[in-house]
Design a protein around this motif. Structure first.
Motif, mmCIF file in Angstrom:
data_model
loop_
_atom_site.group_PDB
_atom_site.id
_atom_site.type_symbol
_atom_site.label_atom_id
_atom_site.label_comp_id
_atom_site.label_asym_id
_atom_site.label_seq_id
_atom_site.Cartn_x
_atom_site.Cartn_y
_atom_site.Cartn_z
ATOM 1 N N GLN A 74 17.728 33.875 22.151
ATOM 2 C CA GLN A 74 17.043 34.546 23.244
ATOM 3 C C GLN A 74 16.559 33.868 24.574
ATOM 4 O O GLN A 74 16.128 34.546 25.835
ATOM 5 C CB GLN A 74 15.558 35.102 22.776
ATOM 6 N N LEU A 75 17.022 32.442 24.738
ATOM 7 C CA LEU A 75 16.792 31.952 25.916
ATOM 8 C C LEU A 75 17.947 31.847 26.727
ATOM 9 O O LEU A 75 17.902 31.428 28.083
ATOM 10 C CB LEU A 75 16.429 30.428 25.417
ATOM 11 N N ILE A 76 19.250 32.499 26.371
ATOM 12 C CA ILE A 76 20.339 32.536 27.143
ATOM 13 C C ILE A 76 20.197 33.398 28.121
ATOM 14 O O ILE A 76 19.622 34.370 28.129
ATOM 15 C CB ILE A 76 21.589 33.051 26.237
ATOM 16 N N LYS A 77 20.604 33.081 29.444
ATOM 17 C CA LYS A 77 20.504 33.876 30.674
ATOM 18 C C LYS A 77 21.654 33.533 31.426
ATOM 19 O O LYS A 77 22.052 32.577 31.879
ATOM 20 C CB LYS A 77 19.336 33.494 31.289
ATOM 21 N N LYS A 78 22.268 34.571 31.693
ATOM 22 C CA LYS A 78 23.607 34.495 32.661
ATOM 23 C C LYS A 78 22.909 34.543 34.219
ATOM 24 O O LYS A 78 22.157 35.609 34.380
ATOM 25 C CB LYS A 78 24.452 35.889 32.605
ATOM 26 N N LEU A 79 23.201 33.488 34.838
ATOM 27 C CA LEU A 79 22.825 33.610 36.148
ATOM 28 C C LEU A 79 24.086 33.794 37.129
ATOM 29 O O LEU A 79 25.135 33.155 36.869
ATOM 30 C CB LEU A 79 22.389 32.087 36.488
ATOM 31 N N PRO A 80 23.746 34.366 38.349
ATOM 32 C CA PRO A 80 24.631 34.505 39.446
ATOM 33 C C PRO A 80 25.231 33.170 39.861
ATOM 34 O O PRO A 80 24.461 32.289 40.044
ATOM 35 C CB PRO A 80 23.958 35.659 40.243
ATOM 36 N N TYR A 81 26.290 33.106 40.442
ATOM 37 C CA TYR A 81 26.906 32.015 41.326
ATOM 38 C C TYR A 81 27.150 30.999 40.198
ATOM 39 O O TYR A 81 27.646 29.970 40.768
ATOM 40 C CB TYR A 81 25.706 31.435 42.246
ATOM 41 N N ILE A 82 26.702 31.061 39.077
ATOM 42 C CA ILE A 82 26.973 29.990 38.029
ATOM 43 C C ILE A 82 27.899 30.557 36.859
ATOM 44 O O ILE A 82 27.664 31.588 36.280
ATOM 45 C CB ILE A 82 25.930 29.236 37.478
ATOM 46 N N LYS A 83 29.158 30.164 36.917
ATOM 47 C CA LYS A 83 30.285 30.680 35.935
ATOM 48 C C LYS A 83 30.133 29.464 34.518
ATOM 49 O O LYS A 83 30.504 28.342 34.877
ATOM 50 C CB LYS A 83 31.538 30.730 36.475
ATOM 51 N N THR A 84 29.588 29.986 33.740
ATOM 52 C CA THR A 84 29.664 28.969 32.536
ATOM 53 C C THR A 84 31.009 28.655 31.860
ATOM 54 O O THR A 84 31.894 29.280 32.190
ATOM 55 C CB THR A 84 28.545 29.542 31.136
ATOM 56 N N THR A 85 31.299 27.501 31.173
ATOM 57 C CA THR A 85 32.413 27.121 30.999
ATOM 58 C C THR A 85 32.525 27.008 29.376
ATOM 59 O O THR A 85 31.460 26.864 28.839
ATOM 60 C CB THR A 85 32.656 25.886 31.658
ATOM 61 N N SER A 86 33.552 26.732 28.903
ATOM 62 C CA SER A 86 33.876 25.935 27.616
ATOM 63 C C SER A 86 34.394 24.547 27.549
ATOM 64 O O SER A 86 35.067 24.080 28.608
ATOM 65 C CB SER A 86 34.912 26.760 26.902
ATOM 66 N N ARG A 87 34.472 23.844 26.437
ATOM 67 C CA ARG A 87 34.797 22.450 26.282
ATOM 68 C C ARG A 87 35.351 22.451 24.895
ATOM 69 O O ARG A 87 35.222 23.379 24.234
ATOM 70 C CB ARG A 87 33.590 21.575 26.542
ATOM 71 N N TYR A 88 35.910 21.377 24.676
ATOM 72 C CA TYR A 88 36.587 21.387 23.326
ATOM 73 C C TYR A 88 35.698 20.169 22.352
ATOM 74 O O TYR A 88 35.551 19.064 22.933
ATOM 75 C CB TYR A 88 37.875 21.101 23.134
ATOM 76 N N PHE A 89 35.770 20.191 21.101
ATOM 77 C CA PHE A 89 35.332 19.138 20.399
ATOM 78 C C PHE A 89 36.707 18.500 19.913
ATOM 79 O O PHE A 89 37.753 19.262 19.535
ATOM 80 C CB PHE A 89 34.446 19.742 19.124
ATOM 81 N N SER A 90 36.873 17.287 19.734
ATOM 82 C CA SER A 90 37.997 16.452 19.779
ATOM 83 C C SER A 90 38.115 15.413 18.745
ATOM 84 O O SER A 90 36.857 14.839 18.423
ATOM 85 C CB SER A 90 38.464 15.905 21.005
ATOM 86 N N LEU A 91 39.060 15.368 17.840
ATOM 87 C CA LEU A 91 39.327 14.177 17.034
ATOM 88 C C LEU A 91 39.705 12.868 17.835
ATOM 89 O O LEU A 91 40.585 13.123 18.394
ATOM 90 C CB LEU A 91 40.150 14.369 15.812
ATOM 91 N N VAL A 92 39.190 11.669 17.467
ATOM 92 C CA VAL A 92 39.279 10.646 18.304
ATOM 93 C C VAL A 92 39.979 9.305 17.067
ATOM 94 O O VAL A 92 39.066 9.300 16.120
ATOM 95 C CB VAL A 92 38.234 9.880 18.871
ATOM 96 N N THR A 93 41.165 8.952 17.244
ATOM 97 C CA THR A 93 41.651 7.751 16.431
ATOM 98 C C THR A 93 42.227 6.675 17.327
ATOM 99 O O THR A 93 42.324 6.769 18.614
ATOM 100 C CB THR A 93 42.519 8.596 15.510
ATOM 101 N N HIS A 94 42.677 5.676 16.692
ATOM 102 C CA HIS A 94 43.442 4.725 17.647
ATOM 103 C C HIS A 94 44.672 5.184 17.894
ATOM 104 O O HIS A 94 45.353 6.066 17.348
ATOM 105 C CB HIS A 94 43.466 3.446 16.587
ATOM 106 N N ALA A 95 45.340 4.816 19.110
ATOM 107 C CA ALA A 95 46.545 5.287 19.522
ATOM 108 C C ALA A 95 47.696 4.734 18.652
ATOM 109 O O ALA A 95 48.810 5.493 18.777
ATOM 110 C CB ALA A 95 46.627 4.992 21.048
ATOM 111 N N ASN A 96 47.559 3.358 18.236
ATOM 112 C CA ASN A 96 48.473 2.781 17.464
ATOM 113 C C ASN A 96 48.443 3.609 16.020
ATOM 114 O O ASN A 96 47.572 3.130 15.223
ATOM 115 C CB ASN A 96 48.269 1.359 17.463
ATOM 116 N N GLU A 97 49.565 4.142 15.748
ATOM 117 C CA GLU A 97 49.516 4.934 14.323
ATOM 118 C C GLU A 97 49.469 3.755 12.964
ATOM 119 O O GLU A 97 48.903 4.256 12.157
ATOM 120 C CB GLU A 97 50.707 5.531 14.246
#
Length: 298
Positions: free
Chosen positions: A252-275
């Motif tokens: 109920q607290l979510i509010k769309k505000l003019p001039y502000i376009k909300t965005t998305s991001r990603y959750f990522s898996l992080v490992t060592h680059a060296n396999e």
């Protein structure tokens, strides 16, 4: 190289005290001093400035400390891999997760993984994205699940879940009472944000800068639940993960505000680059996450 001396040095730096290190390692204080002197002899340099009132690590000592953490981490990883080789699908898996992922996404992943591989012990550390990435880099953690960008040397990341960001506004905030909102009325508001190093904080900072929003004040709270509670109490506005909002009954607290376009991001898996540094247990965990979120192998 004396590994015991290396362990002793790391413990002394972590504890900022020879006395505390001796208690933690169950060694006498002279033994702690002896180990560290041997390490200094090996590197032909002072590692700790032995001031009577202060514990100061030299620049050389800081370098040796960082490398020692990595070496000890690799040794622990090797021990786990040897155990894994002799006792299939056993050992430990050290998982790091940023707060949003760790509190709301990871538990269901752990349940699924544990059902398939019950002999693998799971140990989870929850911290902000920056700290998790750093711990993987130092071999303190085997794998991470984080939000935000991963720019650390020697690490690779792979997105596994999209996460929408939303603005939440207190119920009795004046903005809610206006039929239309001008750009000027969005200025000089109090915003509640996560701490520096958090992926959520990075997204908010980027949003405020991109849309030229000038905060009157920033209130920093080091947990997602605390941020939502702050908005519920009327402290200010916030930009936060919709996942967090849904899990804290704050839709109920979510509010769309003019001039502000909300965005998305990603959750990522992080490992060592060296396999070669990625254990079988990590591979199994990555595979389970990909199965759960229907990610195809590249």
């Amino acid at each position: 190289m004396d590994l015991e001396a290396m362990k002793t040095f790391v413990a002394a730096v972590d504890q900022q005290s020879f006395t505390k290190a001796s208690k933690m390692l169950n060694l006498s204080q002279p033994t702690v001093s002896f180990h560290i002197k041997n390490l200094e002899k090996y590197f032909e340099a002072d590692l700790i400035d032995r001031s009577p009132k202060r514990f100061i690590v030299t620049q050389t000592g800081e370098l040796v400390y960082q490398r020692s953490r990595q070496i000890l981490g690799l040794i622990d990883k090797t021990k786990a891999e040897v155990l894994e080789f002799h006792k299939q699908l056993r050992g430990k898996l050290h998982i790091g997760a940023s707060y949003t992922v760790g509190e709301y996404i990871l538990p269901s992943v752990l349940k699924e993984f544990d059902e398939h591989y019950p002999a693998i012990d799971l140990e989870v550390q929850i911290a902000n994205t920056e700290r998790i990435n750093r711990a993987i880099q130092l071999h303190e953690l085997d794998i991470g699940l984080v939000e935000g960008q991963v720019n650390h040397q020697g690490l690779k990341s792979e997105p596994f879940l999209e996460d929408e960001m939303v603005v939440i506004v207190p119920r009795d905030h004046p903005i809610r009472e206006r039929a239309s909102i001008t750009f000027q009325q969005l200025q000089d508001q109090t915003w509640i944000t996560r701490e520096g190093g958090s992926g959520t904080r990075a997204v908010m900072d980027s949003m405020l800068e991109s849309y030229n929003i000038r905060p009157k004040k920033l209130i920093t709270i080091g947990s997602n639940h605390g941020v939502v509670q702050g908005v519920k109490e009327g402290l200010g506005l916030s930009l936060i993960s919709k996942t967090v909002v849904e899990h804290t009954a704050a839709e109920q607290l979510i509010k769309k505000l003019p001039y502000i376009k909300t965005t998305s991001r990603y959750f990522s898996l992080v490992t060592h680059a060296n396999e070669e540094e990625i254990s079988k247990n990590v591979q199994l965990f990555v595979g389970k996450v990909k199965d759960l979120y229907r990610l195809s192998e590249k």
